[in-house]
Design a protein around this motif. Structure first.
Motif, PDB file in Angstrom:
ATOM      1  N   ALA A   1       0.905  -1.261   0.047  1.00  0.00           N
ATOM      2  CA  ALA A   1       0.023   0.004  -0.082  1.00  0.00           C
ATOM      3  C   ALA A   1       0.812   1.318  -0.015  1.00  0.00           C
ATOM      4  CB  ALA A   1      -0.982  -0.102   1.097  1.00  0.00           C
ATOM      5  N   HIS A   2       2.108   1.227   0.656  1.00  0.00           N
ATOM      6  CA  HIS A   2       3.079   2.223   0.399  1.00  0.00           C
ATOM      7  C   HIS A   2       3.710   2.377  -0.911  1.00  0.00           C
ATOM      8  CE1 HIS A   2       2.561   4.117   4.265  1.00  0.00           C
ATOM      9  NE2 HIS A   2       2.731   3.168   5.102  1.00  0.00           N
ATOM     10  N   ARG A   3       3.374   1.449  -1.717  1.00  0.00           N
ATOM     11  CA  ARG A   3       3.990   1.345  -3.069  1.00  0.00           C
ATOM     12  C   ARG A   3       5.762   1.396  -3.001  1.00  0.00           C
ATOM     13  NH1 ARG A   3       1.514   5.846  -6.960  1.00  0.00           N
ATOM     14  NH2 ARG A   3       3.006   4.871  -8.292  1.00  0.00           N
ATOM     15  N   GLN A   4       6.111   0.470  -1.764  1.00  0.00           N
ATOM     16  CA  GLN A   4       7.394  -0.014  -1.684  1.00  0.00           C
ATOM     17  C   GLN A   4       7.847  -0.966  -2.490  1.00  0.00           C
ATOM     18  OE1 GLN A   4       8.279  -0.908   2.435  1.00  0.00           O
ATOM     19  NE2 GLN A   4       7.002   0.739   3.297  1.00  0.00           N
ATOM     20  N   VAL A   5       6.952  -1.736  -3.036  1.00  0.00           N
ATOM     21  CA  VAL A   5       7.373  -2.874  -3.878  1.00  0.00           C
ATOM     22  C   VAL A   5       7.377  -2.686  -5.019  1.00  0.00           C
ATOM     23  CG1 VAL A   5       6.769  -5.439  -3.967  1.00  0.00           C
ATOM     24  CG2 VAL A   5       6.028  -4.410  -1.885  1.00  0.00           C
ATOM     25  N   PHE A   6       6.137  -2.272  -5.668  1.00  0.00           N
ATOM     26  CA  PHE A   6       6.032  -1.950  -7.213  1.00  0.00           C
ATOM     27  C   PHE A   6       5.811  -0.399  -7.423  1.00  0.00           C
ATOM     28  CE2 PHE A   6       3.890  -6.069  -6.403  1.00  0.00           C
ATOM     29  CZ  PHE A   6       4.674  -6.916  -7.020  1.00  0.00           C
ATOM     30  N   ARG A   7       6.369  -0.158  -8.494  1.00  0.00           N
ATOM     31  CA  ARG A   7       6.365   1.334  -8.830  1.00  0.00           C
ATOM     32  C   ARG A   7       4.785   1.782  -9.398  1.00  0.00           C
ATOM     33  NH1 ARG A   7      10.393   4.456 -10.051  1.00  0.00           N
ATOM     34  NH2 ARG A   7      11.610   2.658 -10.000  1.00  0.00           N
ATOM     35  N   SER A   8       4.093   0.794  -9.909  1.00  0.00           N
ATOM     36  CA  SER A   8       2.871   0.973 -10.475  1.00  0.00           C
ATOM     37  C   SER A   8       1.737   0.862  -9.335  1.00  0.00           C
ATOM     38  CB  SER A   8       2.344  -0.268 -11.328  1.00  0.00           C
ATOM     39  OG  SER A   8       0.980  -0.166 -11.807  1.00  0.00           O
ATOM     40  N   ARG A   9       1.004   1.818  -9.377  1.00  0.00           N
ATOM     41  CA  ARG A   9      -0.175   2.168  -8.368  1.00  0.00           C
ATOM     42  C   ARG A   9      -1.122   0.936  -8.552  1.00  0.00           C
ATOM     43  NH1 ARG A   9      -2.432   6.024  -5.415  1.00  0.00           N
ATOM     44  NH2 ARG A   9      -1.101   7.347  -6.371  1.00  0.00           N
ATOM     45  N   ARG A  10      -1.309   0.470  -9.941  1.00  0.00           N
ATOM     46  CA  ARG A  10      -2.276  -0.571 -10.161  1.00  0.00           C
ATOM     47  C   ARG A  10      -2.158  -1.969  -9.609  1.00  0.00           C
ATOM     48  NH1 ARG A  10      -7.564  -1.056 -10.544  1.00  0.00           N
ATOM     49  NH2 ARG A  10      -8.340  -2.702 -12.152  1.00  0.00           N
ATOM     50  N   THR A  11      -0.671  -2.016  -9.914  1.00  0.00           N
ATOM     51  CA  THR A  11       0.035  -3.481  -9.445  1.00  0.00           C
ATOM     52  C   THR A  11       0.031  -3.453  -8.055  1.00  0.00           C
ATOM     53  OG1 THR A  11       1.548  -3.455 -11.748  1.00  0.00           O
ATOM     54  CG2 THR A  11       2.108  -4.987  -9.838  1.00  0.00           C
ATOM     55  N   SER A  12       0.161  -2.698  -7.416  1.00  0.00           N
ATOM     56  CA  SER A  12       0.357  -2.613  -6.065  1.00  0.00           C
ATOM     57  C   SER A  12      -1.107  -2.816  -5.370  1.00  0.00           C
ATOM     58  CB  SER A  12       0.522  -1.035  -5.478  1.00  0.00           C
ATOM     59  OG  SER A  12       2.103  -0.880  -5.870  1.00  0.00           O
ATOM     60  N   GLU A  13      -2.113  -2.326  -5.949  1.00  0.00           N
ATOM     61  CA  GLU A  13      -3.440  -2.608  -5.699  1.00  0.00           C
ATOM     62  C   GLU A  13      -4.026  -3.952  -5.820  1.00  0.00           C
ATOM     63  OE1 GLU A  13      -6.122   1.403  -6.200  1.00  0.00           O
ATOM     64  OE2 GLU A  13      -5.963   0.303  -8.007  1.00  0.00           O
ATOM     65  N   ILE A  14      -3.433  -4.590  -7.242  1.00  0.00           N
ATOM     66  CA  ILE A  14      -3.890  -5.821  -7.582  1.00  0.00           C
ATOM     67  C   ILE A  14      -3.460  -6.818  -6.415  1.00  0.00           C
ATOM     68  CG2 ILE A  14      -3.622  -7.624  -9.044  1.00  0.00           C
ATOM     69  CD1 ILE A  14      -3.909  -5.619 -11.159  1.00  0.00           C
ATOM     70  N   ALA A  15      -2.011  -6.786  -6.037  1.00  0.00           N
ATOM     71  CA  ALA A  15      -1.187  -7.402  -5.159  1.00  0.00           C
ATOM     72  C   ALA A  15      -1.931  -7.051  -3.769  1.00  0.00           C
ATOM     73  CB  ALA A  15       0.324  -7.347  -5.086  1.00  0.00           C
ATOM     74  N   GLY A  16      -2.073  -6.026  -3.296  1.00  0.00           N
ATOM     75  CA  GLY A  16      -2.761  -5.673  -2.034  1.00  0.00           C
ATOM     76  C   GLY A  16      -4.181  -6.279  -1.708  1.00  0.00           C
ATOM     77  N   TRP A  17      -5.088  -6.466  -3.000  1.00  0.00           N
ATOM     78  CA  TRP A  17      -6.374  -7.228  -2.890  1.00  0.00           C
ATOM     79  C   TRP A  17      -6.042  -8.488  -2.663  1.00  0.00           C
ATOM     80  CZ3 TRP A  17      -7.762  -4.273  -7.953  1.00  0.00           C
ATOM     81  CH2 TRP A  17      -8.456  -2.971  -7.622  1.00  0.00           C
ATOM     82  N   ILE A  18      -5.022  -9.018  -3.330  1.00  0.00           N
ATOM     83  CA  ILE A  18      -4.661 -10.584  -3.349  1.00  0.00           C
ATOM     84  C   ILE A  18      -4.192 -11.017  -1.847  1.00  0.00           C
ATOM     85  CG2 ILE A  18      -3.288 -12.528  -3.737  1.00  0.00           C
ATOM     86  CD1 ILE A  18      -3.516 -11.108  -6.764  1.00  0.00           C
ATOM     87  N   ALA A  19      -3.454 -10.082  -1.067  1.00  0.00           N
ATOM     88  CA  ALA A  19      -2.638 -10.372   0.202  1.00  0.00           C
ATOM     89  C   ALA A  19      -3.855  -9.864   1.256  1.00  0.00           C
ATOM     90  CB  ALA A  19      -1.648  -9.596   0.183  1.00  0.00           C
ATOM     91  N   GLY A  20      -4.524  -8.792   0.988  1.00  0.00           N
ATOM     92  CA  GLY A  20      -5.439  -8.389   2.076  1.00  0.00           C
ATOM     93  C   GLY A  20      -6.612  -8.888   2.221  1.00  0.00           C
ATOM     94  N   ASN A  21      -7.596  -8.756   1.190  1.00  0.00           N
ATOM     95  CA  ASN A  21      -8.752  -9.138   1.231  1.00  0.00           C
ATOM     96  C   ASN A  21      -9.064 -10.735   0.746  1.00  0.00           C
ATOM     97  OD1 ASN A  21      -8.888  -6.419   0.169  1.00  0.00           O
ATOM     98  ND2 ASN A  21     -10.989  -6.572  -0.034  1.00  0.00           N
ATOM     99  N   LEU A  22      -8.521 -11.359   0.192  1.00  0.00           N
ATOM    100  CA  LEU A  22      -8.557 -12.715  -0.281  1.00  0.00           C
ATOM    101  C   LEU A  22      -7.661 -13.414   0.668  1.00  0.00           C
ATOM    102  CD1 LEU A  22      -9.493 -14.906  -2.053  1.00  0.00           C
ATOM    103  CD2 LEU A  22      -7.741 -14.627  -3.745  1.00  0.00           C
TER     104      LEU A  22
ATOM    105  N   SER B   1      -9.963  -5.532   4.514  1.00  0.00           N
ATOM    106  CA  SER B   1     -10.249  -4.968   3.406  1.00  0.00           C
ATOM    107  C   SER B   1      -9.144  -3.866   2.842  1.00  0.00           C
ATOM    108  CB  SER B   1     -11.260  -4.056   3.591  1.00  0.00           C
ATOM    109  OG  SER B   1     -11.251  -2.877   2.531  1.00  0.00           O
ATOM    110  N   TYR B   2      -8.149  -4.118   1.706  1.00  0.00           N
ATOM    111  CA  TYR B   2      -7.094  -3.194   1.555  1.00  0.00           C
ATOM    112  C   TYR B   2      -7.350  -1.824   1.518  1.00  0.00           C
ATOM    113  CZ  TYR B   2      -3.247  -1.585  -1.438  1.00  0.00           C
ATOM    114  OH  TYR B   2      -2.219  -1.147  -2.074  1.00  0.00           O
ATOM    115  N   GLY B   3      -8.558  -1.556   0.731  1.00  0.00           N
ATOM    116  CA  GLY B   3      -8.992  -0.024   0.454  1.00  0.00           C
ATOM    117  C   GLY B   3      -9.228   0.656   1.786  1.00  0.00           C
TER     118      GLY B   3
END
Length: 350
Positions: A88-109, A114-116
């Motif tokens: 969520a702090h975008r430490q891992v991926f430069r892209s916001r969208r990639t960070s969101e997708i990975a966050g939903w997988i790690a957090g929600n699923l 809820s990642y958001g």
């Protein structure tokens, strides 16, 4: 979690300021650069631990030996939560969208969070740490964090307030459940983006979670497993975040020091070496993390001496202590903050 736009705005506002000069030193040291190798290894290890926990669960089967498996999976869930934090702090991926997708997988699923919702909450915390009016992490819903909050406490916070320092760790056993409940409550908010997707992934998490548990364990053992797993998960999460700000100065009203002092004076670092670094996911370098939220976790340790020396130059108090001392400071603060609830008048009103 502070978004990149928030960070950029803060840096624009502080151009030429004390923080801007520190930021240049950090940047010149190359500490804001991505660390893809580190995160490839970390995500692989955490993902492997998560998968291994469930494979071991299936292999052990209908047995009370599932108790240590519950502990292992609680550790895996907490480490996955720490990964979601970095995403969520975008430490891992430069892209916001990639960070969101990975966050939903790690957090929600992955862990039923809820990642958001958590990202919005954590962004507000980063902007105003320990501010009674603006930091959601010090809202007096259960714990009161200042004598002012204690004086007007109502409901559950007033009921337990007098003994909150003694009840803090027992209450953390419910933190995992609170995280899940808050995630579902957030789905009712129109302001939460991607509500449909987040809700679908949350439901999928719990369908898979309960299906896995009760496919292997009978009702009684299954309920014990879930209770133990969620309790340890909550305690681990609480013990990860509690050392960072609890017991540090509280801000109220128009209290708003400049960015550098606002972050340093309300945070503390925790010593302990590699074991503490891994256990707390790097959040033991809380001062550095709050100053540079998008800095990759392994660089926080390298940034610490630069930040500490710079604070010494400006005569800004920089607090660092051991892990157990950080908990002791937090508990002493909670006990002192609840003093109005132990006064004779407060007792008589109850």
């Amino acid at each position: 979690m502070t978004s990149s736009s928030t960070i950029e705005a803060a840096e624009r506002d502080t151009r030429g300021s004390d923080f801007a000069r520190l930021s240049r030193r950090i940047s010149e040291a190359g500490l804001l650069e991505r660390r893809p190798g580190y995160y490839t290894l970390r995500l692989s290890l955490v993902g492997g631990l998560f998968a291994a926990g469930w494979i071991l669960f299936a292999a052990v089967g209908d047995s009370w030996y599932q108790i240590p498996v519950a502990v292992l999976l609680a550790l895996a869930f907490a480490q996955l939560a720490l990964v979601a934090h970095d995403l969520a702090h975008r430490q891992v991926f430069r892209s916001r969208r990639t960070s969101e997708i990975a966050g939903w997988i790690a957090g929600n699923l992955g862990i039923g969070m809820s990642y958001g919702w958590w990202m919005d909450k954590h962004t507000r915390h980063h902007a105003n740490p320990n501010h009674e009016d603006h930091d959601p992490d010090v809202s007096p819903n259960v714990i009161v964090w200042s004598t002012g909050q204690a004086s007007v406490a109502k409901g559950f916070a007033r009921l337990i307030g007098r003994y909150q320092a003694f009840l803090f760790f027992p209450l953390l056993t419910l933190e995992g459940l609170n995280l899940h409940a808050s995630s579902f409550r957030a789905l009712r908010r129109p302001s939460l983006k991607h509500r449909g997707l987040e809700g679908t992934l949350l439901v999928a998490h719990f369908v898979l979670y309960f299906a896995a548990v009760f496919a292997v364990l009978p009702l009684g053992k299954g309920l014990v497993f879930i209770a133990l797993h969620q309790a340890i998960f909550g305690v681990y999460l609480g013990c990860t975040f509690a050392p960072n700000h609890k017991g540090m100065p509280m801000l109220t009203g128009d209290d708003r020091p400049d960015f550098l002092r606002r972050q340093v004076l309300t945070s503390r670092d925790v010593r302990g070496g590699m074991v503490v670094d891994i256990a707390l996911g790097g959040l033991n370098y809380q001062i550095e993390h709050h100053l540079f939220p998008s800095m990759p976790t392994p660089n926080l340790r390298l940034a610490q001496p630069i930040v500490r020396d710079y604070c010494a130059e400006l005569d800004i108090p920089y607090l660092e202590c051991g892990l157990y001392d950080s908990y002791a400071q937090a508990l002493r603060h909670m006990h002192a903050a609840s003093a109005p609830l132990r006064a004779p008048k407060a007792a008589a009103e109850q």
